[in-house]
Motif scaffolding. Structure first.
Motif: not given
Length: 542
Positions: A294, A319, A323-324, A343, A362-363, A367, A497
């Motif tokens: 993130s 995002r 994800t943060s 997601t 995505e966390e 990327t 999360y």
């Protein structure tokens, strides 16, 4: 001569987040691969005479399924198949080839970050003409077709020689065995300042890349060692193996522990990175620092203009919901739209095609940008190297400066793997039923101010995706998200999360586990994780 083979359906061929993933022994059942591939072809429409891209991450069963798919492509009327040498093709490289050569689509054979070998996992997914994963309307159609399929088409011909470049004829269809690395490497040279990176490395900058005996080995050897001048040995575990050397090719602190030990050791290099089974995920480390996916997305978005291919700036940032929200603050500062999606990379594809986003993340260590329609592990590594070459600061210094400007989103993901599916589904169902009553509830010192179940209205194709994760928002900006993963092959995986924001003037150097401790306790109490699953701790923390 085309052969029509009678078959009967399997009940379990519903594609998940990233295609159909099962244990190898499931795919080895007679007709199982053929049924699914034929189901894909049956719903695609008119592809007669067109090009199909084919390849995978080299895991166990990769070569056998490629030969099956080639025969079936010929029987079904494709004009050409482009297949990677040795059956190797990373997921982002496959996306690039689909786009570059105007292919109708592609079959990517991978179970991504899942383990490989005769007793482990395999997968098949279909990517459409834009290079991205098939949208839900296509995967649902594939599933519906698989439930009623009664025949598949093939031809009786010898195997194609996958170990030599060149063209071969299969029942009137041309099969071209291509170098899996060249097109991808050329694309990377168009995006990044290889001269600046070479100068950085020549000046003594040291890096270490762990390919985890997965697909990125050949790509990393070519890019990092040959084209950028990093010394031999920079790439470790660089030979793709059917069982990934007995390791789990998931780039995190558990499965890439050797790289973590190297980067936190007394003789640590300046930069460390890893990628996963099919090359679409990344792990980023500096000396004595782990950059969460993130935070990496946020830092890359804030600095991407330093790479020549992105000097014109960003169209937007996207995002996944879990994800943060670190990237949100970058988007706000740059005056850009921030898109929050479910997601799954397929949701980013619409935004990229519509020119609404340039960088996505995505966390789960994925990327990418609008250069392809998949997340891209080595792309993220090269972007980091480009930024480091321009800024001439350490990874730790870049992140410290980022947090001082934007604040820090302390963040972690707790994975409870291999859960009994009924118990996991009951946990989520109970949580879902409790959502309306949760706002206003206090757990310890935390007060819930908002609770919902995320749903996504796609601004491009107007589709609606529901039940994408339960979200709990607390006073002060802390957040917990609960979601069942769709990437496993057995049992269920619960992902929790956890996120807490600290402003630029706050404590930016706290231990993440300590910063999130009260959220961890609250999440367990609210969802009854131990009560439902018997687990007192997660299997993996990232």
């Amino acid at each position: 001569m085309t052969l029509t083979i009678t078959t009967s359906p399997f009940a379990d061929q519903k594609p998940g987040t990233s295609g159909l993933r099962k244990k190898v022994r499931v795919f080895q059942q007679p007709r199982y691969v053929e049924n699914f591939v034929q189901s894909v072809f049956d719903v695609l429409g008119d592809f007669r005479g067109k090009t199909l891209v084919l390849g995978g991450d080299g895991r166990f069963l990769n070569r056998e399924v490629i030969q099956t798919a080639i025969r079936m492509a010929a029987a079904n009327g494709f004009g050409r198949v482009l297949v990677g040498l040795g059956g190797i093709l990373s997921t982002p490289a496959a996306s690039n080839i689909i786009r570059k050569y105007g292919a109708f689509g592609g079959l990517i054979l991978s179970a991504s970050h899942n383990p490989g070998g005769p007793d482990e996992d395999f997968g098949i997914k279909y990517n459409i003409a834009n290079g991205g994963p098939a949208p839900e309307k296509i995967t649902q159609a594939i599933y519906l077709r698989s439930k009623v399929i009664d025949r598949y088409l093939t031809v009786d011909v010898p195997d194609v020689d996958l170990d030599n470049l060149g063209e071969f004829q299969v029942a009137g269809m041309t099969v071209t065995v291509i170098d899996p690395v060249v097109d991808y490497a050329e694309l990377m040279e168009q995006l990044f300042d290889f001269g600046a990176i070479r100068t950085l490395i020549a000046g003594g900058f040291r890096l270490s890349f762990d390919a985890m005996h997965a697909v990125t080995g050949p790509y990393a050897h070519e890019l990092l060692e040959r084209r950028l001048g990093a010394p031999p040995g920079t790439v470790v575990n660089g030979t793709p193996l059917p069982d990934f050397g007995g390791h789990h090719p998931d780039p995190n602190m558990v499965h890439a522990h050797e790289l973590f030990e190297r980067m936190f050791g007394t003789e640590a290099p300046d930069f460390g990175a890893a990628s996963d089974g099919d090359g679409d995920r990344n792990l980023i480390l500096g000396r004595n620092i782990f950059v969460t996916p993130s935070d990496s997305l946020a830092a890359l978005a804030a600095n991407i203009h330093l790479a020549p291919g992105y000097a014109g700036g960003l169209k937007g940032i996207a995002r996944s919901m879990p994800t943060s929200r670190a990237a949100d603050r970058v988007a706000h500062a740059l005056g850009l739209a921030l898109h929050e999606t479910p997601t799954g990379w397929k949701f980013f594809g619409n935004l990229l095609d519509a020119g609404m986003a340039t960088i996505c993340g995505e966390e789960s260590a994925g990327t990418g940008s609008d250069h392809v329609r998949e997340k891209d592990g080595l792309w993220a590594v090269l972007l980091w190297l480009n930024i480091l070459a321009v800024r001439r600061e350490s990874v730790a210094a870049i992140m410290a400066g980022h947090w001082a400007c934007f604040g820090r989103n302390y963040y972690a993901r707790h994975d409870y793997e291999g859960l009994e599916s009924t118990a996991a589904e009951k946990l989520v169902r109970e949580l879902r039923e409790n959502v309306p009553a949760l706002p206003g509830c206090t757990i310890g010192a935390l007060t819930i101010i908002e609770a919902d179940e995320f749903e996504y209205h796609d601004p491009v194709d107007k589709s609606l995706s529901q039940r994408q994760g339960v979200r709990l928002e607390f006073e002060g900006g802390a957040r917990v998200v609960f979601r069942l993963s769709g990437t496993g092959t057995s049992g269920a995986t619960l992902r929790v999360y956890l996120e807490r924001y600290e402003g630029p003037d706050g404590n930016l150097n706290a231990d993440t586990a300590e910063a999130l401790a009260d959220l961890v306790a609250a999440a367990n109490d609210l969802a009854g994780i131990t009560r439902h699953t018997g687990r007192k701790a997660p299997d993996v923390i990232t």
